[in-house]
Design an enzyme around this catalytic site. Structure first.
Site, mmCIF file in Angstrom:
data_model
loop_
_atom_site.group_PDB
_atom_site.id
_atom_site.type_symbol
_atom_site.label_atom_id
_atom_site.label_comp_id
_atom_site.label_asym_id
_atom_site.label_seq_id
_atom_site.Cartn_x
_atom_site.Cartn_y
_atom_site.Cartn_z
ATOM 1 N N LYS A 203 0.843 -1.277 0.325
ATOM 2 C CA LYS A 203 0.287 0.318 0.023
ATOM 3 C C LYS A 203 1.135 1.396 -0.281
ATOM 4 O O LYS A 203 1.634 1.156 1.091
ATOM 5 C CB LYS A 203 -1.049 0.131 1.168
ATOM 6 C CG LYS A 203 -1.959 1.627 1.404
ATOM 7 C CD LYS A 203 -3.164 0.853 2.515
ATOM 8 C CE LYS A 203 -2.913 1.382 3.993
ATOM 9 N NZ LYS A 203 -3.954 1.678 4.594
HETATM 10 C C1 R5P Z 1 -3.394 4.314 8.327
HETATM 11 O O1 R5P Z 1 -2.263 3.388 9.419
HETATM 12 C C2 R5P Z 1 -3.562 3.358 8.088
HETATM 13 O O2 R5P Z 1 -3.048 2.166 7.193
HETATM 14 C C3 R5P Z 1 -5.086 3.367 7.185
HETATM 15 O O3 R5P Z 1 -5.920 1.952 7.296
HETATM 16 C C4 R5P Z 1 -4.534 4.084 5.593
HETATM 17 O O4 R5P Z 1 -4.055 5.507 6.362
HETATM 18 C C5 R5P Z 1 -6.151 4.075 4.785
HETATM 19 O O5 R5P Z 1 -6.423 4.952 5.706
HETATM 20 P P1 R5P Z 1 -6.887 6.776 4.811
HETATM 21 O O6 R5P Z 1 -7.418 6.342 3.447
HETATM 22 O O7 R5P Z 1 -7.100 7.704 5.601
HETATM 23 O O8 R5P Z 1 -5.494 7.525 4.916
#
Ligand code: R5P
Length: 293
Positions: A203
């Site tokens: 990711k």
């Molecule tokens: C954050 O610490 C997490 O890994 C979240 O799952 C990730 O950042 C995705 O969430 P967002 O779309 O709010 O950035």
């Protein structure tokens, strides 16, 4: 024991038809074991090759984030539109009914809070517990260039080793420190290191310039985080651009659950990710669904 008398002679050998050895649909995943592939095929839709992961794990380091105060009330109704739910084991066990069969990606690293150095994490969920929770993947934060870079990389490799024994894929989440430049060079470095060391998918964040170079030189699938809340039309455009430039989906949190209409937003995101819907049409879909209430 089957009865040995009167056994019908086998003759459907189809000797002229070579057995098909099908390639697995997911980038870089063809040599994985069956269980690993099966779990990945629950996360990534085999038809589109993509995934909408609904990320609600923010509480593991920042407590009751806006929109996640009541996961039972605000998030569970969205789950039917997601391919995967990414969350902590605490929320899974306390709030999510086991009858909900959505594939789970469990947040498996932790140990720091917003009050301290975020990169100082360790593995926070044993693989045995991931097996017990029947998860489809385990997520670990990797802080390339961060203060505890090596520790976070070793967290990842350890999880990959243990997950491989159990057939559970590891998602490496590239975390960007405050001082790091969010550019293609940095994300190529971070995602490639994770993939080289065995992460099954990675990711990262979308960037306007050169994102296609990040996806093309990462040998495993990339999904994008949504990042901080931006207007719905912009978030849909970001998701669209990411998919067109080689991402295999989104792992989106705030831009869904902090939307004015989370239920409309996740459906619009889904259309972009799985049906290549254009940002304009997806935004119109969002407005129509929102107005319908
Ligand atoms: C954050 O610490 C997490 O890994 C979240 O799952 C990730 O950042 C995705 O969430 P967002 O779309 O709010 O950035």
């Amino acid at each position: 024991m089957p009865d040995l008398d009167g056994v019908k002679e086998a003759k459907s050998f189809h000797s002229d038809v070579p057995q098909k050895t099908e390639g697995f649909f997911l980038k870089g995943s063809n040599s994985l074991d069956w269980g690993m592939k099966n779990r990945l095929a629950r996360i990534f839709n085999p038809e589109s090759g993509n995934t909408v992961m609904l990320a609600v794990d923010h509480g593991y380091f920042q407590g009751p984030t806006t929109g996640l105060e009541r996961i039972d009330l605000n998030i569970l109704p969205l789950v039917k539109y997601a391919d995967t739910l990414m969350l902590t084991r605490g929320i899974l066990r306390s709030v999510v009914p086991p009858s909900m069969t959505v594939p789970i990606v469990i947040r498996a690293s932790g140990g720091s809070s917003i009050l301290k150095e975020l990169s100082n994490e360790e593995i926070a969920v044993a693989v045995e517990d991931s097996i017990r929770m029947n998860v489809s993947a385990m997520a670990v934060q990797v802080f390339i260039g961060g203060e505890y870079e090596k520790q976070s990389i070793i967290n990842m490799t350890r999880l990959i080793d243990e997950g491989t024994r159990a057939g559970i894929p590891t998602l490496a989440v590239t975390a960007v420190g405050k001082d790091m430049a969010r550019d293609a060079r940095y994300f190529r470095l971070a995602t490639r290191i994770c993939a080289e060391l065995g992460a099954h998918y990675v990711k990262t964040y979308y960037i306007e310039e050169g994102f296609e170079t990040v996806t093309s030189c990462c040998p495993v699938p990339i999904v994008i985080a949504g990042g901080k809340k931006i207007p719905e039309a912009d978030a849909l455009k970001m998701a669209y651009n990411a998919i067109q430039q080689g991402a295999n989906g989104v792992d989106m949190g705030r831009n869904i659950f902090q939307s004015e209409s989370p239920e409309a937003m996740i459906q619009a995101v889904n259309a972009v990710v799985h049906k290549n819907e254009t940002p304009d049409k997806a935004y119109q879909m969002y407005l129509d669904l929102r107005n319908k209430g």
